[in-house]
Design a protein around this motif. Structure first.
Motif, short mmCIF file in Angstrom:
data_model
loop_
_atom_site.label_atom_id
_atom_site.label_comp_id
_atom_site.label_asym_id
_atom_site.label_seq_id
_atom_site.Cartn_x
_atom_site.Cartn_y
_atom_site.Cartn_z
N ASP A 1 2.46 7.13 10.18
CA ASP A 1 2.15 5.60 10.49
C ASP A 1 0.75 5.14 9.95
OD1 ASP A 1 4.42 5.61 11.78
OD2 ASP A 1 3.73 5.65 13.61
N TYR A 2 -0.08 6.17 9.75
CA TYR A 2 -1.43 5.83 9.31
C TYR A 2 -1.80 6.56 8.17
CZ TYR A 2 -6.53 5.78 9.84
OH TYR A 2 -7.92 5.70 9.79
N SER A 3 -2.35 6.11 7.06
CA SER A 3 -3.04 6.82 5.98
C SER A 3 -4.43 7.17 6.45
CB SER A 3 -2.83 6.18 4.74
OG SER A 3 -1.57 5.78 4.39
N PRO A 4 -4.96 8.51 6.46
CA PRO A 4 -6.33 8.63 6.91
C PRO A 4 -7.12 8.15 5.73
CG PRO A 4 -5.05 10.51 5.96
CD PRO A 4 -3.99 9.60 5.71
N SER A 5 -8.46 7.93 6.13
CA SER A 5 -9.46 7.68 5.41
C SER A 5 -9.91 9.06 4.50
CB SER A 5 -10.78 7.28 6.25
OG SER A 5 -11.19 8.45 7.00
N GLY B 1 -0.41 27.29 15.40
CA GLY B 1 0.01 27.35 16.85
C GLY B 1 -1.03 26.54 17.71
N LEU B 2 -1.33 25.17 16.97
CA LEU B 2 -2.31 24.45 17.63
C LEU B 2 -1.88 23.10 18.17
CD1 LEU B 2 -5.13 24.20 14.65
CD2 LEU B 2 -5.60 25.02 17.14
N SER B 3 -2.05 22.46 19.41
CA SER B 3 -1.69 21.43 20.00
C SER B 3 -2.41 20.43 19.24
CB SER B 3 -2.03 21.24 21.32
OG SER B 3 -3.38 21.06 21.53
N ARG B 4 -1.78 19.03 19.35
CA ARG B 4 -2.39 17.96 18.85
C ARG B 4 -3.77 17.64 19.37
NH1 ARG B 4 3.08 14.61 19.04
NH2 ARG B 4 3.88 15.18 17.03
N LYS B 5 -3.88 17.80 20.75
CA LYS B 5 -5.14 17.59 21.41
C LYS B 5 -6.37 18.73 20.60
CE LYS B 5 -4.94 16.13 25.46
NZ LYS B 5 -4.82 16.14 26.93
N ALA B 6 -5.97 19.89 20.50
CA ALA B 6 -6.85 20.94 19.99
C ALA B 6 -7.27 20.38 18.50
CB ALA B 6 -6.37 22.21 19.84
N HIS C 1 -6.57 12.44 20.60
CA HIS C 1 -5.29 13.24 20.01
C HIS C 1 -3.95 12.34 19.60
CE1 HIS C 1 -4.76 12.31 24.43
NE2 HIS C 1 -3.43 12.41 24.12
N GLN C 2 -3.98 10.98 19.92
CA GLN C 2 -3.00 10.07 19.66
C GLN C 2 -3.14 9.90 18.07
OE1 GLN C 2 -3.62 7.37 22.60
NE2 GLN C 2 -2.02 8.14 24.25
N THR C 3 -3.96 9.87 17.79
CA THR C 3 -4.04 9.53 16.13
C THR C 3 -3.84 10.62 15.61
OG1 THR C 3 -6.31 8.26 16.62
CG2 THR C 3 -6.07 9.12 14.62
N VAL C 4 -3.55 11.85 15.99
CA VAL C 4 -3.30 12.97 15.08
C VAL C 4 -1.52 12.64 15.02
CG1 VAL C 4 -2.51 15.47 14.96
CG2 VAL C 4 -4.74 14.63 15.86
N GLY C 5 -1.11 12.18 16.29
CA GLY C 5 0.61 12.08 16.34
C GLY C 5 0.82 10.74 15.25
N TYR C 6 -0.15 9.79 15.09
CA TYR C 6 0.29 8.80 14.32
C TYR C 6 0.05 9.22 12.79
CZ TYR C 6 -0.01 5.15 18.01
OH TYR C 6 0.45 4.50 19.20
N LEU C 7 -1.19 10.15 12.68
CA LEU C 7 -0.92 10.69 11.21
C LEU C 7 0.32 11.46 10.68
CD1 LEU C 7 -4.82 11.95 11.41
CD2 LEU C 7 -3.85 10.45 9.79
N MET D 1 0.94 -1.12 0.18
CA MET D 1 0.12 0.09 0.09
C MET D 1 0.94 1.29 0.06
SD MET D 1 -3.43 0.45 2.33
CE MET D 1 -3.67 2.11 2.97
N ALA D 2 0.57 2.14 -0.90
CA ALA D 2 1.29 3.32 -0.83
C ALA D 2 1.27 4.11 0.07
CB ALA D 2 1.06 4.27 -2.39
N MET D 3 2.52 4.87 0.62
CA MET D 3 2.34 5.91 1.72
C MET D 3 1.68 6.96 1.46
SD MET D 3 5.48 6.95 4.12
CE MET D 3 5.18 8.24 5.49
N VAL D 4 0.97 7.71 2.32
CA VAL D 4 0.44 8.97 2.01
C VAL D 4 1.14 10.05 2.75
CG1 VAL D 4 -1.52 10.39 2.18
CG2 VAL D 4 -1.64 8.04 1.64
N HIS D 5 1.97 10.79 1.99
CA HIS D 5 2.72 12.06 2.67
C HIS D 5 1.65 13.25 3.15
CE1 HIS D 5 6.44 9.97 1.54
NE2 HIS D 5 5.78 9.89 0.52
N ASN D 6 2.06 13.92 4.44
CA ASN D 6 1.32 14.84 4.73
C ASN D 6 2.02 16.12 5.20
OD1 ASN D 6 1.03 14.75 7.90
ND2 ASN D 6 0.79 12.51 7.23
N ARG D 7 1.13 17.11 5.24
CA ARG D 7 2.02 18.26 5.94
C ARG D 7 1.33 18.65 7.17
NH1 ARG D 7 2.30 21.79 0.45
NH2 ARG D 7 4.60 21.73 0.16
#
Lengths: 174, 81
Positions: free
Chosen positions: B40-44, B16-21, B30-36, B1-7
């Motif tokens: 580690d995870y390609s979003p739906s 200036g946002l936290s992962r939680k916000a 919020h941990q999912t944002v870290g994985y994204l 499966m191809a990796m999806v890169h993100n910014r």
């Protein structure tokens, strides 16, 4: 079903409760202890049920109970963590990433279970067909232990899969 | 499966946002944002669209199949410095 779903949904939101994350080493160690101690404890319990003297039966049973308690203690270290919440929580309490991890973990556990069932059936067929003197479950306690082990592994295997495949969360989130 | 890169980390830092916000705004833990962010995870598709809408950018500006050019290089190229 149409009545139950809205009621169920009203009490089920995304679980954002604080979930401390154990280090990967702690989670893996807990899983290894859990997966190894249980079959050893069960095997000892089998021996106890077939014990020739009451004293022998008592001590073997005590040792097996101690071994069967170890996984319970190890599970306490893992149960409140995110890794076990993914496999143990209700689906509606998970987000898309966690739901995907859960699906992978359950798919893995299903394959292991299917393979285990196949091996078990093949063993029993061979043991009952040939006069090889292989051990077969004969007492109700044997079946209780086997079925308990199956239930136990059904709970633990998906979490064990995640312990090895899921990286810990980023530092900011740990 | 191809990796999806993100910014995601860049977009989040810009605001200036936290992962939680960010997680609360897009409806994930919020941990999912870290994985994204770590890839580690390609979003739906749904989650990718939600993230793009939240940041107010086209989805291809937040996610791509090829690695993104670092913003500093992009700036140098555009300004011709």
């Amino acid at each position: 079903m149409s009545l139950i779903r809205p009621i169920y949904g009203a009490f089920c939101g995304l679980n954002r409760a604080a979930r401390p994350y154990a280090t990967p080493l702690v989670v893996k160690a807990a899983m290894v202890v859990t997966l190894i101690a249980w079959p050893f404890g069960s095997a000892l319990a089998f021996g106890a049920y077939g014990g020739e003297t009451p004293a022998n039966e008592f001590w073997t049973l005590a040792a097996s109970m101690a071994l069967l308690l170890l996984p319970a203690v190890a599970l306490i270290a893992v149960t409140p963590r995110q890794i076990h919440r993914i496999t143990g929580d209700r689906v509606c309490g998970l987000d898309v990433f966690e739901a995907d991890q859960r699906r992978r973990a359950f798919a893995f556990a299903h394959k292991v279970f299917a393979a285990g069932a196949l091996i078990g059936v093949a063993y029993l067929a061979a043991a009952s067909g040939a006069d090889a003197g292989w051990w077969t479950p004969t007492r109700p306690q044997h079946w209780v232990t086997i079925l308990m082990s199956m239930a136990f592994y059904a709970v633990v295997l998906p979490t064990a899969y995640l312990a090895w495949t899921m990286r810990p969360p980023a530092d900011e989130d740990a | 499966m191809a990796m999806v890169h993100n910014r995601l980390s860049v977009l989040r830092a810009e605001r200036g946002l936290s992962r939680k916000a960010l997680a609360e705004s897009i409806g994930v833990n919020h941990q999912t944002v870290g994985y994204l962010e770590r890839g580690d995870y390609s979003p739906s598709l749904e989650l990718a669209l939600k993230i793009a809408r939240f940041f107010g950018v086209p989805v291809e500006m937040a996610f791509a199949l090829e690695p993104f050019t670092p913003l500093s290089q992009e700036l140098i190229r555009r300004t011709g410095a």
